[in-house]
Design a protein around this motif. Structure first.
Motif, PDB file in Angstrom:
ATOM      1  N   GLY A  82       0.913  -0.959  -0.201  1.00  0.00           N
ATOM      2  CA  GLY A  82       0.284  -0.711   0.448  1.00  0.00           C
ATOM      3  C   GLY A  82       1.035   1.252   0.309  1.00  0.00           C
ATOM      4  N   ARG A  83       2.085   1.362   0.020  1.00  0.00           N
ATOM      5  CA  ARG A  83       2.865   2.431   0.069  1.00  0.00           C
ATOM      6  C   ARG A  83       3.570   2.149  -1.372  1.00  0.00           C
ATOM      7  N   GLY A  84       4.046   3.874  -1.819  1.00  0.00           N
ATOM      8  CA  GLY A  84       5.214   3.694  -3.485  1.00  0.00           C
ATOM      9  C   GLY A  84       6.072   3.338  -2.635  1.00  0.00           C
ATOM     10  N   ILE A  85       7.270   3.061  -3.541  1.00  0.00           N
ATOM     11  CA  ILE A  85       8.184   2.574  -3.600  1.00  0.00           C
ATOM     12  C   ILE A  85       9.616   4.169  -4.436  1.00  0.00           C
ATOM     13  N   ARG A  86      10.829   3.919  -4.342  1.00  0.00           N
ATOM     14  CA  ARG A  86      11.845   5.053  -5.040  1.00  0.00           C
ATOM     15  C   ARG A  86      12.601   3.641  -5.277  1.00  0.00           C
ATOM     16  N   ASP A  87      13.240   4.165  -6.405  1.00  0.00           N
ATOM     17  CA  ASP A  87      14.426   3.608  -7.071  1.00  0.00           C
ATOM     18  C   ASP A  87      14.832   2.832  -6.610  1.00  0.00           C
ATOM     19  N   LEU A  88      13.731   1.869  -7.275  1.00  0.00           N
ATOM     20  CA  LEU A  88      13.748   0.369  -7.581  1.00  0.00           C
ATOM     21  C   LEU A  88      15.127  -0.060  -8.218  1.00  0.00           C
ATOM     22  N   LYS A  89      16.341  -0.973  -7.970  1.00  0.00           N
ATOM     23  CA  LYS A  89      17.065  -0.914  -9.322  1.00  0.00           C
ATOM     24  C   LYS A  89      18.073  -2.177  -8.987  1.00  0.00           C
ATOM     25  N   ILE A  90      18.969  -2.656  -9.019  1.00  0.00           N
ATOM     26  CA  ILE A  90      19.946  -3.574  -9.597  1.00  0.00           C
ATOM     27  C   ILE A  90      21.086  -3.583  -8.187  1.00  0.00           C
ATOM     28  N   SER A  91      21.208  -3.651  -7.498  1.00  0.00           N
ATOM     29  CA  SER A  91      22.833  -3.598  -6.346  1.00  0.00           C
ATOM     30  C   SER A  91      23.912  -4.068  -7.686  1.00  0.00           C
ATOM     31  N   PRO A  92      24.722  -4.358  -7.320  1.00  0.00           N
ATOM     32  CA  PRO A  92      26.103  -4.557  -8.090  1.00  0.00           C
ATOM     33  C   PRO A  92      26.003  -5.853  -7.473  1.00  0.00           C
ATOM     34  N   LYS A  93      25.575  -6.735  -6.582  1.00  0.00           N
ATOM     35  CA  LYS A  93      25.348  -7.715  -6.173  1.00  0.00           C
ATOM     36  C   LYS A  93      24.486  -8.647  -7.007  1.00  0.00           C
ATOM     37  N   GLY A  94      23.603  -7.658  -7.550  1.00  0.00           N
ATOM     38  CA  GLY A  94      23.116  -8.767  -8.496  1.00  0.00           C
ATOM     39  C   GLY A  94      21.304  -8.553  -7.461  1.00  0.00           C
ATOM     40  N   THR A  95      21.201  -8.061  -6.089  1.00  0.00           N
ATOM     41  CA  THR A  95      20.092  -8.040  -5.411  1.00  0.00           C
ATOM     42  C   THR A  95      19.416  -7.245  -6.084  1.00  0.00           C
ATOM     43  N   ILE A  96      18.197  -7.180  -5.381  1.00  0.00           N
ATOM     44  CA  ILE A  96      17.264  -6.031  -5.035  1.00  0.00           C
ATOM     45  C   ILE A  96      16.782  -4.857  -4.641  1.00  0.00           C
ATOM     46  N   THR A  97      17.522  -3.248  -4.396  1.00  0.00           N
ATOM     47  CA  THR A  97      17.457  -2.371  -3.897  1.00  0.00           C
ATOM     48  C   THR A  97      15.632  -1.480  -3.926  1.00  0.00           C
ATOM     49  N   PHE A  98      15.455  -0.813  -2.858  1.00  0.00           N
ATOM     50  CA  PHE A  98      14.400   0.622  -2.615  1.00  0.00           C
ATOM     51  C   PHE A  98      14.335   0.881  -1.637  1.00  0.00           C
ATOM     52  N   GLU A  99      14.101   1.862  -1.658  1.00  0.00           N
ATOM     53  CA  GLU A  99      13.202   2.929  -0.715  1.00  0.00           C
ATOM     54  C   GLU A  99      12.045   3.090  -0.144  1.00  0.00           C
ATOM     55  N   ILE A 100      11.040   3.302   0.217  1.00  0.00           N
ATOM     56  CA  ILE A 100      10.545   3.711   0.762  1.00  0.00           C
ATOM     57  C   ILE A 100      10.619   5.371   1.629  1.00  0.00           C
ATOM     58  N   ASP A 101      10.070   6.231   1.016  1.00  0.00           N
ATOM     59  CA  ASP A 101      10.177   7.500   2.321  1.00  0.00           C
ATOM     60  C   ASP A 101       9.054   7.777   3.808  1.00  0.00           C
ATOM     61  N   GLU A 102      10.427   7.464   4.485  1.00  0.00           N
ATOM     62  CA  GLU A 102      10.007   7.726   5.732  1.00  0.00           C
ATOM     63  C   GLU A 102       9.901   6.533   6.654  1.00  0.00           C
ATOM     64  N   TYR A 103       9.364   5.133   5.267  1.00  0.00           N
ATOM     65  CA  TYR A 103       9.581   3.683   6.087  1.00  0.00           C
ATOM     66  C   TYR A 103      10.780   3.128   6.251  1.00  0.00           C
ATOM     67  N   GLY A 104      11.717   3.408   5.616  1.00  0.00           N
ATOM     68  CA  GLY A 104      13.183   2.317   5.447  1.00  0.00           C
ATOM     69  C   GLY A 104      13.193   2.540   4.003  1.00  0.00           C
ATOM     70  N   ALA A 105      14.709   1.293   4.142  1.00  0.00           N
ATOM     71  CA  ALA A 105      15.170   0.940   2.599  1.00  0.00           C
ATOM     72  C   ALA A 105      15.698  -0.644   3.022  1.00  0.00           C
ATOM     73  N   TYR A 106      15.866  -1.165   1.529  1.00  0.00           N
ATOM     74  CA  TYR A 106      15.225  -2.574   1.870  1.00  0.00           C
ATOM     75  C   TYR A 106      16.116  -3.186   0.683  1.00  0.00           C
ATOM     76  N   GLU A 107      16.660  -4.244   0.832  1.00  0.00           N
ATOM     77  CA  GLU A 107      17.630  -4.720   0.036  1.00  0.00           C
ATOM     78  C   GLU A 107      17.008  -6.371  -0.317  1.00  0.00           C
ATOM     79  N   THR A 108      16.224  -6.711  -1.328  1.00  0.00           N
ATOM     80  CA  THR A 108      15.878  -8.408  -1.602  1.00  0.00           C
ATOM     81  C   THR A 108      16.342  -8.999  -2.003  1.00  0.00           C
TER      82      THR A 108
END
Length: 293
Positions: A82-108
């Motif tokens: 239910g929240r908008g995400i930003r900066d969805l992209k591939i990391s140098p490791k081949g994982t996926i990173t993104f952030e949610i304003d005010e809530y957090g930053a994640y690697e999946t």
């Protein structure tokens, strides 16, 4: 295709023909990735050189091929539902990173399983959270760099000739009791290691002042306070960070890890009609440098 049911089985011929049992599976369905519903990526002109490339779109959290078809979407991990995400992209490791304003930053991983999550504990901001926004990047050394902010305070009103006083929250207790102090967001950059410990941080409030930052005034000659950044680019090879200040029409170059300012690229709104070169730095978004520097 997404949101479909599929069946398959092995069938082979030889001296004896044989057909295996049926297997069934269903692909997931996300409204944002439904090309017949809300959103799609339309390829206007075929890019032969990049025909095997893919495009991430933050708004619908979907990965598209160069035919405009969705090939992957970010599952609804708990924090992103239910929240908008930003900066969805591939990391140098081949994982996926993104952030949610005010809530957090994640690697999946590609299944949406969270591999790493930024602490968001307010150690740098001085608040209960770090106020992450806009950009989050996994570095080549395995560390993470997040764009965040702290709320500082400035004395109101500011008149021509006044010295701009920027205070952190803890300093307000010792400020002029007869004055009014207005909160304004100031930028922070936070580098975390794999354990989530802060290994480096930078605050714009410690380096920028009215002479090179809060330079605009309104018709009544009060200062315009927009300490807002919307992107950064870390040139790891040359140890420099480019930080993008949209509302100040500026990009600053920071020496890493010292933190001092190396250069300020600045434009003015007046330049839109007079100086095309300076107009490049007006309301800009998502700064980076080319391979040629």
């Amino acid at each position: 295709y997404f949101g479909k049911h599929y069946s398959w089985r092995d069938s082979f011929t030889g001296k004896k023909s044989n057909t295996g049992q049926l297997h069934h599976f269903t692909t997931g369905d996300l409204p944002c990735a439904d090309t017949n519903n809300r959103t799609r990526l339309r390829i206007i002109k075929s890019a032969e050189k990049y025909k095997d490339a893919f495009v991430f779109c933050d708004g619908d959290r979907t990965l598209y091929n160069m035919e405009g078809m969705p090939v992957w979407y970010l599952p609804n991990v708990a924090e992103s539902y239910g929240r908008g995400i930003r900066d969805l992209k591939i990391s140098p490791k081949g994982t996926i990173t993104f952030e949610i304003d005010e809530y957090g930053a994640y690697e999946t991983d590609y299944n949406g399983q969270i591999i790493w999550k930024a602490p968001n504990n307010g150690i740098v901001s001085g608040d209960s959270i770090e106020h992450y926004h806009h950009e989050f990047t996994r570095l080549n050394n395995g560390h993470y760099l997040a764009l965040a902010q702290q709320f500082c305070y400035w004395k109101q009103p500011v008149r021509p000739g006044d010295s701009l006083l920027i205070l952190e929250k803890k300093q307000i207790k010792h400020a002029d009791p007869s004055a009014t102090y207005v909160p304004t967001p100031m930028g922070t950059l936070i580098e975390y290691d794999q354990k989530g410990d802060v290994v480096w941080s930078w605050k714009s409030s410690a380096y920028l002042n009215e002479s090179n930052f809060f330079h605009e005034r309104t018709k009544d000659r009060t200062m315009v306070m927009h300490g807002h950044e919307n992107s950064f680019f870390f040139d790891e090879k040359h140890k420099a960070i480019y930080l993008n200040f949209r509302n100040q029409n500026s990009i600053i170059k920071i020496k890493y890890p010292e933190g001092n300012l190396l250069r300020i690229f600045h434009g003015t709104n007046d330049a839109l009609n007079s100086n095309p070169a300076e107009a490049l730095f007006c309301g800009q978004h998502s700064c980076s440098i080319t391979q040629e520097g």
